[in-house]
Structure formats: C-alpha cells, structure tokens
Scaffold this motif. Sequence first.
Motif, PDB file in Angstrom:
ATOM      1  N   UNK A  83       0.813  -1.215   0.000  1.00 40.27           N
ATOM      2  CA  UNK A  83       0.000   0.000   0.000  1.00 40.27           C
ATOM      3  C   UNK A  83       0.843   1.260   0.000  1.00 40.27           C
ATOM      4  N   UNK A  84       2.170   1.071  -0.165  1.00 38.91           N
ATOM      5  CA  UNK A  84       3.060   2.234  -0.100  1.00 38.91           C
ATOM      6  C   UNK A  84       2.725   3.264  -1.168  1.00 38.91           C
ATOM      7  N   UNK A  85       2.374   2.816  -2.363  1.00 39.00           N
ATOM      8  CA  UNK A  85       2.067   3.753  -3.443  1.00 39.00           C
ATOM      9  C   UNK A  85       0.586   3.965  -3.659  1.00 39.00           C
ATOM     10  N   UNK A  86      -0.215   3.507  -2.704  1.00 38.20           N
ATOM     11  CA  UNK A  86      -1.665   3.617  -2.875  1.00 38.20           C
ATOM     12  C   UNK A  86      -2.121   5.067  -2.779  1.00 38.20           C
ATOM     13  N   UNK A  87      -3.185   5.387  -3.510  1.00 35.94           N
ATOM     14  CA  UNK A  87      -3.766   6.733  -3.470  1.00 35.94           C
ATOM     15  C   UNK A  87      -5.266   6.611  -3.321  1.00 35.94           C
ATOM     16  N   UNK A 103      -6.334   5.449 -15.861  1.00 35.90           N
ATOM     17  CA  UNK A 103      -6.940   4.244 -16.420  1.00 35.90           C
ATOM     18  C   UNK A 103      -6.844   3.067 -15.460  1.00 35.90           C
ATOM     19  N   UNK A 104      -5.716   2.983 -14.703  1.00 30.52           N
ATOM     20  CA  UNK A 104      -5.553   1.807 -13.859  1.00 30.52           C
ATOM     21  C   UNK A 104      -6.383   1.854 -12.581  1.00 30.52           C
ATOM     22  N   UNK A 105      -7.139   2.945 -12.378  1.00 31.07           N
ATOM     23  CA  UNK A 105      -8.132   2.916 -11.301  1.00 31.07           C
ATOM     24  C   UNK A 105      -9.253   1.947 -11.652  1.00 31.07           C
ATOM     25  N   UNK A 106      -9.476   1.799 -12.932  1.00 31.76           N
ATOM     26  CA  UNK A 106     -10.446   0.809 -13.403  1.00 31.76           C
ATOM     27  C   UNK A 106     -11.791   0.933 -12.741  1.00 31.76           C
ATOM     28  N   UNK A 107     -12.234  -0.170 -12.141  1.00 31.47           N
ATOM     29  CA  UNK A 107     -13.554  -0.226 -11.519  1.00 31.47           C
ATOM     30  C   UNK A 107     -13.501   0.039 -10.016  1.00 31.47           C
ATOM     31  N   UNK A 108     -12.399   0.635  -9.545  1.00 31.92           N
ATOM     32  CA  UNK A 108     -12.303   0.959  -8.125  1.00 31.92           C
ATOM     33  C   UNK A 108     -13.408   1.929  -7.737  1.00 31.92           C
ATOM     34  N   UNK A 110     -15.123   5.039  -6.236  1.00 32.25           N
ATOM     35  CA  UNK A 110     -14.628   6.389  -6.012  1.00 32.25           C
ATOM     36  C   UNK A 110     -14.484   6.638  -4.511  1.00 32.25           C
ATOM     37  N   UNK A 111     -13.310   7.096  -4.117  1.00 27.68           N
ATOM     38  CA  UNK A 111     -13.041   7.320  -2.704  1.00 27.68           C
ATOM     39  C   UNK A 111     -12.293   6.185  -2.046  1.00 27.68           C
ATOM     40  N   UNK A 112     -12.135   5.048  -2.743  1.00 23.75           N
ATOM     41  CA  UNK A 112     -11.421   3.901  -2.173  1.00 23.75           C
ATOM     42  C   UNK A 112      -9.909   4.152  -2.194  1.00 23.75           C
ATOM     43  N   UNK A 113      -9.173   3.447  -1.318  1.00 19.74           N
ATOM     44  CA  UNK A 113      -7.717   3.447  -1.354  1.00 19.74           C
ATOM     45  C   UNK A 113      -7.301   2.444  -2.428  1.00 19.74           C
ATOM     46  N   UNK A 114      -6.702   2.941  -3.490  1.00 14.71           N
ATOM     47  CA  UNK A 114      -6.415   2.128  -4.672  1.00 14.71           C
ATOM     48  C   UNK A 114      -4.966   1.671  -4.660  1.00 14.71           C
TER      49      UNK A 114
END
Length: 400
Positions: A83-87, A103-108, A110-114
């Motif tokens: 999770x070091x690079x998570x946003x 694009x790599x947020x994909x189906x995450x 909105x508001x989740x830690x990705x």
Amino acid sequence: MIVPGVLDLHGLGFERGAHLLVQQALKNTPPGGELGVTGADPALVVHLTAWCRRQGHRVREASDTDSGVRALVVRGRADLDRWAGAVRAGGPGVDGIVAEPPSDWGLAARGALVESGGPATPFDITHRDLVWAEIAPALYASAAASQWNPDTEVHWDAGEPLPDEVEDAVVQVMTYLVENEQTALVVPARLLARVHPHFREVQQLLAVQAADEARHMEVFTRRALLRRDELGTSSVSGRESLAGLVAEADFSVASFLLSVLGEGSFLNLLDFLDKNAPDPVTRQVTRLARRDEARHVAFGVAHLQHQAERDPEVRRRLRSAVERRYRALVDTAGLNQDVFDALVILAAGAWEPDAIGKGYDAVMALQSEMDEGRQRRLVHLGFPADEAADLSALHTRNFM
C-alpha cells in the motif's frame, strides 16, 4: 499463562477465520517485530506458516523459553509495501470527483484506497468535462424515484375498440415509436460502457435512461398489439436516419443529436399524441413516456451547456455534426409516409374533408412546434438565433 504480545486463538482454526485475528494483531507489530501465537487447533502451526508465507511474514518455531507460545510470527514489510504507493480515488461524494482519473483505477469505487498498479481499462471517456452536468446527480435521483410499472400505471383494458382505420393509425405510430426508442436505448447504452466508472452519477443516469427506453419499447409494442396481431411498416429512410445516431462515437455529439434535437422533437410528438389520442391507453403510454423523455433532454442540454462554457469550440463541432448528418440524409425520403398519414388521421378524428384538412394542418403545426423547440434549445446552448434557425432547419425530417 500467556504473556503480552501473544495472541491466543483458543480453538479457532485458519479454516474458520483465524487469519483475521492474526492480521489484526500484526497491525501493532512493527516490521521485524514478533507476535506470539498460540491456540488449541492441532494444525495451527502448519496453517499459520502457509498463511504467513503468502502475506510476506516469517514464522519462527517457539523455544522452551517462549512460555505458552506455539509459534512466533516475524512481521515482514510486504503488506506495508503493498500500500506504499496507494492513493485515494478522489472522494465518494460529487466534490471528490477527479477531473481525469487514471486508467488503472479501473472499476475501483470512487473514494477507495487504490493499490498501485493494475491493468489498464477500456474506458476511453476519461475526462470529467466530456460527460459531466451539475444536475446529473439530481436527475438520477429523480429518475430512480420516477420509475413506473406498465402493468399498474397503464389501464390496458380501458376504452372501447376503435374503428379499424383509426386503430391501424395507432398501430403505425406505435411501430414508429418503438423503432426510435430502440435507438434511444442503444445510444446511451453504448456510451455508458465507455464512460470511466469514476463518473458514476453519469453512468447511473445513462443506465436509467436506457431502462426508460426499454420500458417505452414495451408499452408502445403492447399498445400496437392490443387489438392487432402485426405491427406497421418500417421505412428505409427512417432506419437510415436512426443508424446515423447509433454510429456517432463522440459523447457530446451523440447527446446533442439524440437528446437535444431528436428527443427534444419527440417531446412535441408525444404531447401531440397525448392531445389527439383516440383512446385512454394511447394517451396514458404517451404521457408516461413524455415524462421520462423530458429528463433525457434536460441532461443533454445541461451537459452541453457545461461543455460549451468551458470550450467554445464545442458549438462548432455540433454544427458540423448537424451539417454532416444532413448531407448524409439529404437524398432520403424523410418521414415514413405511413407515419405522416397516421398522424393526420389521429388529429382529424373523422373521415370528412374538413376533418382531414384539420388533421393535416395539425401535423404541419406539430412540425413548426418541433422547429421552434429545437431553436430554443440551441439558443440556450449559446448559438445565435439565426444560426439556431439554420441548424434546426437542417434536422432530419424523420423527427429523430
């Protein structure tokens, strides 16, 4: 006696969720630190070792000095590095929308830690201003609350049978409406699949819009077949006009041609059918459909107004789209003659020369009302009045 820093799982095994307790206890253990684990499950050490290997931890056998401990977990860094690079994918509310989500947020959500990384997604409409309208959340809430059931909202057994020629006219008009509503379903459905899920309010609104059109197709078909076994005619020119809408790839242009011009004109048509319906069922289905279509038009206008305020070039693109479509359809026959005649018959109300003349005049007045409505919406989008008149005149004679 178990000392502090030791987790006692009692009889809970890893096959029943023991990993959750280990995972929770490790949150308070720094990398390289140890957590003692004990419990009554005979397979505890085997299962703990396998789980730790997957999570990036290490298991050390307990020594005689580790009182009451069956194994020691040495915390690794893998779960931290993951999770070091998570946003955060923006925020869950409208204020948390990111203008251009990766694009790599994909189906995450909105508001989740990705978690960083992940595959690119096929969504090609990825900028907020390409799809947004400030009223989208409110329109979706209104649409969701306004869904109606054809079985209960329409009194299908109301009214007496109509004269054959009048019933035939209703069937023809309903056939025409079904064709157009099929197109009005396909267009938002295709756009929906291309919109980045980060803009979920727009996706939700498009999904409900498609559901509205599916319901309209159902009620118009049911009305057409209420007293007949077959539908009316389908003209080549009508299908050519609709095919152009389906083929439009640009989100804003598609919204403009479908909602602002096409469905906007259909508001006038549905109002005409409401006023000239020869029976209660026809009146009910057109009135209910018009209520839904008004929301579709409102979103199209609001979205394009949002875009035009940020990019004056949008109006040039919209004008080009109208001109391009006009050139593609200039040699077609326009509105199906059977549909035009059916509208005249419904407005006439009788088979007498004066009545038919009145019906014809009513259909011509309908076309003028459609033209005036298109011009008003175009002016609302910032087109000068003379340009709005020119563009409205170029709109397809097939109404949609």
